[in-house]
Design a protein around this motif. Structure first.
Motif, PDB file in Angstrom:
ATOM      1  N   LEU A  49      27.146  31.701 -38.036  1.00 34.84           N
ATOM      2  CA  LEU A  49      27.735  33.033 -38.185  1.00 34.84           C
ATOM      3  C   LEU A  49      28.138  33.614 -36.828  1.00 34.84           C
ATOM      4  CD1 LEU A  49      25.517  34.752 -40.918  1.00 34.84           C
ATOM      5  CD2 LEU A  49      27.862  33.913 -41.132  1.00 34.84           C
ATOM      6  N   LEU A  50      27.307  33.415 -35.810  1.00 34.56           N
ATOM      7  CA  LEU A  50      27.662  33.906 -34.478  1.00 34.56           C
ATOM      8  C   LEU A  50      28.889  33.168 -33.952  1.00 34.56           C
ATOM      9  CD1 LEU A  50      26.972  35.749 -32.116  1.00 34.56           C
ATOM     10  CD2 LEU A  50      25.465  33.945 -31.236  1.00 34.56           C
ATOM     11  N   LEU A  51      28.980  31.894 -34.230  1.00 38.95           N
ATOM     12  CA  LEU A  51      30.134  31.102 -33.796  1.00 38.95           C
ATOM     13  C   LEU A  51      31.411  31.600 -34.473  1.00 38.95           C
ATOM     14  CD1 LEU A  51      30.567  28.579 -31.958  1.00 38.95           C
ATOM     15  CD2 LEU A  51      30.540  27.207 -34.034  1.00 38.95           C
ATOM     16  N   VAL A  52      31.334  31.854 -35.765  1.00 44.20           N
ATOM     17  CA  VAL A  52      32.502  32.331 -36.504  1.00 44.20           C
ATOM     18  C   VAL A  52      32.897  33.740 -36.053  1.00 44.20           C
ATOM     19  CG1 VAL A  52      33.352  32.979 -38.789  1.00 44.20           C
ATOM     20  CG2 VAL A  52      32.074  30.865 -38.494  1.00 44.20           C
ATOM     21  N   ALA A  53      31.912  34.620 -35.837  1.00 43.09           N
ATOM     22  CA  ALA A  53      32.207  35.986 -35.412  1.00 43.09           C
ATOM     23  C   ALA A  53      32.891  35.998 -34.046  1.00 43.09           C
ATOM     24  CB  ALA A  53      30.921  36.809 -35.356  1.00 43.09           C
ATOM     25  N   ARG A  59      40.462  35.431 -31.869  1.00 39.25           N
ATOM     26  CA  ARG A  59      41.761  35.386 -32.538  1.00 39.25           C
ATOM     27  C   ARG A  59      42.405  36.766 -32.601  1.00 39.25           C
ATOM     28  NH1 ARG A  59      42.846  31.090 -35.936  1.00 39.25           N
ATOM     29  NH2 ARG A  59      44.828  32.170 -36.197  1.00 39.25           N
ATOM     30  N   SER A  60      41.582  37.823 -32.688  1.00 31.46           N
ATOM     31  CA  SER A  60      42.133  39.179 -32.762  1.00 31.46           C
ATOM     32  C   SER A  60      42.627  39.678 -31.422  1.00 31.46           C
ATOM     33  CB  SER A  60      41.076  40.140 -33.305  1.00 31.46           C
ATOM     34  OG  SER A  60      40.012  40.289 -32.382  1.00 31.46           O
ATOM     35  N   GLY A  61      42.188  39.042 -30.317  1.00 31.61           N
ATOM     36  CA  GLY A  61      42.638  39.433 -28.987  1.00 31.61           C
ATOM     37  C   GLY A  61      41.839  40.543 -28.349  1.00 31.61           C
ATOM     38  N   ASP A  62      40.750  41.017 -28.974  1.00 28.03           N
ATOM     39  CA  ASP A  62      39.934  42.105 -28.437  1.00 28.03           C
ATOM     40  C   ASP A  62      38.691  41.552 -27.753  1.00 28.03           C
ATOM     41  OD1 ASP A  62      41.677  43.958 -29.446  1.00 28.03           O
ATOM     42  OD2 ASP A  62      40.609  44.131 -31.352  1.00 28.03           O
ATOM     43  N   LYS A  64      37.978  39.687 -25.046  1.00 27.22           N
ATOM     44  CA  LYS A  64      37.996  38.232 -24.914  1.00 27.22           C
ATOM     45  C   LYS A  64      36.855  37.707 -24.071  1.00 27.22           C
ATOM     46  CE  LYS A  64      42.796  37.102 -25.846  1.00 27.22           C
ATOM     47  NZ  LYS A  64      43.994  36.376 -25.399  1.00 27.22           N
ATOM     48  N   ALA A  65      36.480  38.428 -23.008  1.00 21.82           N
ATOM     49  CA  ALA A  65      35.406  37.953 -22.135  1.00 21.82           C
ATOM     50  C   ALA A  65      34.090  37.864 -22.906  1.00 21.82           C
ATOM     51  CB  ALA A  65      35.270  38.885 -20.929  1.00 21.82           C
ATOM     52  N   ALA A  66      33.737  38.939 -23.632  1.00 19.35           N
ATOM     53  CA  ALA A  66      32.505  38.920 -24.414  1.00 19.35           C
ATOM     54  C   ALA A  66      32.580  37.904 -25.555  1.00 19.35           C
ATOM     55  CB  ALA A  66      32.234  40.323 -24.984  1.00 19.35           C
ATOM     56  N   SER A  67      33.757  37.781 -26.164  1.00 18.01           N
ATOM     57  CA  SER A  67      33.907  36.816 -27.262  1.00 18.01           C
ATOM     58  C   SER A  67      33.711  35.393 -26.776  1.00 18.01           C
ATOM     59  CB  SER A  67      35.292  36.981 -27.901  1.00 18.01           C
ATOM     60  OG  SER A  67      35.466  38.289 -28.400  1.00 18.01           O
ATOM     61  N   TRP A  68      34.311  35.059 -25.629  1.00 11.72           N
ATOM     62  CA  TRP A  68      34.128  33.721 -25.073  1.00 11.72           C
ATOM     63  C   TRP A  68      32.667  33.474 -24.718  1.00 11.72           C
ATOM     64  CZ3 TRP A  68      36.690  29.598 -25.667  1.00 11.72           C
ATOM     65  CH2 TRP A  68      38.084  29.596 -25.748  1.00 11.72           C
ATOM     66  N   CYS A  69      31.990  34.485 -24.180  1.00 11.77           N
ATOM     67  CA  CYS A  69      30.581  34.332 -23.799  1.00 11.77           C
ATOM     68  C   CYS A  69      29.723  33.973 -24.997  1.00 11.77           C
ATOM     69  CB  CYS A  69      30.090  35.629 -23.147  1.00 11.77           C
ATOM     70  SG  CYS A  69      28.334  35.606 -22.703  1.00 11.77           S
ATOM     71  N   TRP A  70      29.857  34.732 -26.080  1.00  8.89           N
ATOM     72  CA  TRP A  70      29.037  34.462 -27.263  1.00  8.89           C
ATOM     73  C   TRP A  70      29.491  33.204 -27.997  1.00  8.89           C
ATOM     74  CZ3 TRP A  70      24.582  36.554 -27.331  1.00  8.89           C
ATOM     75  CH2 TRP A  70      24.389  37.804 -26.753  1.00  8.89           C
TER      76      TRP A  70
END
Length: 208
Positions: A49-53, A59-62, A64-70
């Motif tokens: 679930l964390l991987l998918v989130a 993909r939404s573009g918001d 990005k730094a935190a999204s890549w980290c998690w």
């Protein structure tokens, strides 16, 4: 069409196989680290679930730094379980550091999921207001702009007889001023150029 469907089916089958294997490996590592029963099955669900989130936020573009980290954290957890169950880890004698990581994972996953789900988007209301103001302040494009008048309009005054020769001369003066400055000639400038009284200058401006 059939070839495209075949490629899609192959991708889906591959994804199901990979997800099932990764799910099983995460369950085995959690179980070996002392998380038995339903808790061992909850760990792979939490990682996936964390991987998918994180991937959805990328993909939404918001953020990005935190999204890549998690995304990287969840991917390392999934790959780590796959590698650990490949014979590199003694599942009967799990090291203490792995038990600590497994025990602390729920808090890490909860923090990551909360930050991904509730972080503010990059496009704020203030930015939208600024864009609207910029659009309202921009001049409207017109394919055919009307020509600017050769002289600014003068207030209505009682009619004063004006000689035709003076009007012709005033037209030449107004055209020359407009060509030189790019702006219509005002009444004060017209009066000074013609050397006439104010009522006469206003009457000439009305004729122009």
């Amino acid at each position: 069409m059939r070839a495209q469907l075949a490629r899609v089916d192959a991708v889906l089958v591959q994804a199901v196989i990979a997800a099932a294997l990764s799910f099983a490996h995460l369950h085995d590592v959690a179980s070996a680290a002392g998380q038995d029963g339903w808790k061992a099955w909850a760990y792979p669900v939490s990682v996936d679930l964390l991987l998918v989130a994180a991937w959805c936020r990328l993909r939404s573009g918001d953020a990005k730094a935190a999204s890549w980290c998690w995304f990287v954290i969840a991917l390392v957890a999934s790959l780590g379980a796959n590698v650990a169950t490949a014979g590199l880890l003694d599942m009967d004698q799990v090291p203490a550091w792995l038990r600590i990581l497994v025990a602390g994972w729920p808090a890490v996953a909860f923090l990551g999921g909360t930050l991904l789900a509730h972080s503010a988007p990059t496009t704020t209301a203030e930015t939208e207001v600024e864009v609207i103001e910029d659009q309202e302040g921009a001049p409207e494009a017109s394919p055919e702009m009307p020509p600017r008048p050769a002289i600014e309009p003068a207030p209505k005054r009682p009619a004063v007889p004006v000689p035709a020769a003076l009007i012709d001369h005033a037209r030449k003066v107004a055209a020359e001023h407009h060509t030189r400055t790019g702006a219509p000639i005002d009444i004060q400038t017209l009066r000074a150029r013609l050397g006439v009284p104010a009522p006469m200058a206003e009457a000439v401006a009305a004729e122009l």
